[in-house]
Design a protein around this motif. Structure first.
Motif, short mmCIF file in Angstrom:
data_model
loop_
_atom_site.label_atom_id
_atom_site.label_comp_id
_atom_site.label_asym_id
_atom_site.label_seq_id
_atom_site.Cartn_x
_atom_site.Cartn_y
_atom_site.Cartn_z
N LEU A 175 0.83 -1.21 0.00
CA LEU A 175 0.00 0.00 0.00
C LEU A 175 0.87 1.26 0.00
CD1 LEU A 175 -2.91 1.08 0.10
CD2 LEU A 175 -2.76 1.01 2.59
N ASP A 176 1.92 1.25 0.78
CA ASP A 176 2.81 2.41 0.85
C ASP A 176 3.56 2.64 -0.46
OD1 ASP A 176 2.13 2.92 3.46
OD2 ASP A 176 3.84 1.85 4.34
N GLU A 224 0.39 2.12 -3.58
CA GLU A 224 -0.96 2.65 -3.34
C GLU A 224 -2.01 1.68 -3.89
OE1 GLU A 224 -1.25 6.61 -4.84
OE2 GLU A 224 0.13 7.43 -3.36
#
Length: 417
Positions: free
Chosen positions: A31-32, A35
């Motif tokens: 996710l980091d 995204e």
């Protein structure tokens, strides 16, 4: 290959994935970095911490992106040379040391293991093909381990395109092989060789149409033979009635059936057919699947009505989950370049011509699409020497493919009113 991908992911985050916490760590890292929200439960299933299911293309593509590749297939095609050397050595050892029974047993064992089975099969079939050991090739393709459903779609595309090229270079008609459902699904229906409809692939289609009674295969081969008629300047017929509107059929097959229908439909009725098709498939329809073949036909036959309909009706989304759809989008770009040159609209024409990349096409469509692209380049060229060079390249390629439809006049007159 999925096993190798999982190892590379673990190397990326610096820890083994052995617990729920590890899965949450990886989910947050993805996710980091990207995204993209890949749930930790999906990761748990992939790493065997929950009852496993076959990972979908989105999951594989996301993990490949995470470790620096464009897609899962890009990862498959570019993993370390040393891994390939080791795999090749395993194949050569098996071919030289195993009899047929031992080879079949080895394949079954390998499929159950976590080794790169698709790449092994590609190298093995190539080696057996070189040795003309067609009897063993038949046995291998009849194994349940080679069933279409046992692979991800990305793996099928890798197998189909890698093995399919063998047959283009070496004409081969094995009637037993052409009755193998696994061979049909993984090779024949995957590597649709538009460069060879007047050669081995057309002969395959004719034989399969006569001897394989699977409904979708019958529809596919019949549609292919009608398309072949078009390329040979013969009269096309539509024997499919309303099959293009059957929501239970494969989307790309539907697009093939619709393309044949459009070829025989009177011009004033075309929009009616297209609107019915769009309405029928509206819940699932997208350019990438349901309109794929129609894009090709629209360019080939200079059908501005169809081009305009696709551009105005189909909602484009460049963020496709499936990597293969990007190749479909690439063909759409070519159609748009043709359409806006015909309209004309120079700004849009130049935009889409720049977006199109002739190298980003299926191997099996390569020469066919190159002919169409050369038609566009010829009309767009300003200098006589450039035009002559393009025309010469077109005539050589047209002669190679031996499709009368691609005549010299076709190139010279395509963009003339």
């Amino acid at each position: 290959m999925i096993h190798i991908l999982k190892i590379k992911v673990e190397e990326k985050i610096g820890t083994k994935i052995e617990s729920r916490g590890d899965c949450e760590l990886l989910s947050n890292a993805i996710l980091d970095v990207l995204e993209i929200d890949l749930s930790y439960n999906t990761i748990r299933r992939l790493y065997g911490l929950l009852p496993s299911t076959k990972p979908n293309s989105k999951t594989l593509n996301t993990l490949a992106l995470f470790i620096g590749y464009k897609s899962y297939v890009h990862f498959v095609q570019n993993y370390k040379t040393e891994d390939r050397k080791t795999l090749s050595q395993s194949v050569f050892k098996a071919v030289n040391n195993f009899n047929d029974v031992e080879m079949i047993s080895f394949i079954k064992t390998l499929k159950r293991s976590n080794d790169d089975f698709p790449s092994f099969i590609v190298i093995l079939i190539r080696e057996l093909f070189h040795d003309r050991n067609f009897k063993l090739i038949n046995k291998i393709f009849n194994l349940k381990e080679l069933a279409f459903s046992s692979f991800s779609y990305s793996e099928v595309l890798f197998i189909g395109n890698s093995i399919g090229l063998l047959f283009r270079k070496n004409y081969f008609l094995d009637t037993d092989l052409l009755k193998s459902i696994n061979f049909l699904q993984c090779i024949f229906l995957t590597f649709v060789d538009y460069s060879s409809l007047n050669n081995y692939y057309g002969d395959w289609a004719k034989y399969i149409k006569q001897h394989v009674e699977v409904e979708e295969t019958q529809l596919f081969t019949t549609a292919l033979m009608e398309f072949k008629k078009l390329l040979n300047n013969e009269k096309v017929k539509d024997p499919f009635k309303n099959a293009a509107f059957d929501t239970s059929l494969n989307p790309i097959l539907c697009s093939r059936l619709l393309s044949v229908k459009i070829l025989v439909t009177k011009e004033h009725k075309i929009l009616e057919v297209l609107n019915r098709y769009a309405e029928t498939h509206k819940k699932k329809a997208g350019l990438t699947d349901y309109y794929f073949e129609l894009v090709s036909i629209a360019i080939l036959t200079k059908n501005i009505v169809v081009m305009k309909f696709i551009i105005e009706t189909v909602k484009m989304d460049k963020r496709f989950e499936l990597y293969y759809q990007k190749k479909h989008l690439n063909m759409f770009y070519l159609m748009c370049a043709f359409y806006y040159k015909l309209v004309p609209n120079k700004i849009e024409q130049k935009k889409y011509a720049k977006l199109f990349n002739i190298d980003d096409t299926w191997f099996s469509y390569g020469d066919y699409l190159k002919l169409l692209h050369l038609v566009y380049l010829y009309a767009d060229a300003k200098k006589t020497e450039v035009k002559n060079k393009i025309l010469s390249e077109y005539l050589v390629l047209s002669k190679k493919l031996n499709y009368p439809y691609f005549s010299k006049n076709y190139m010279l007159n395509y963009f003339k009113v």
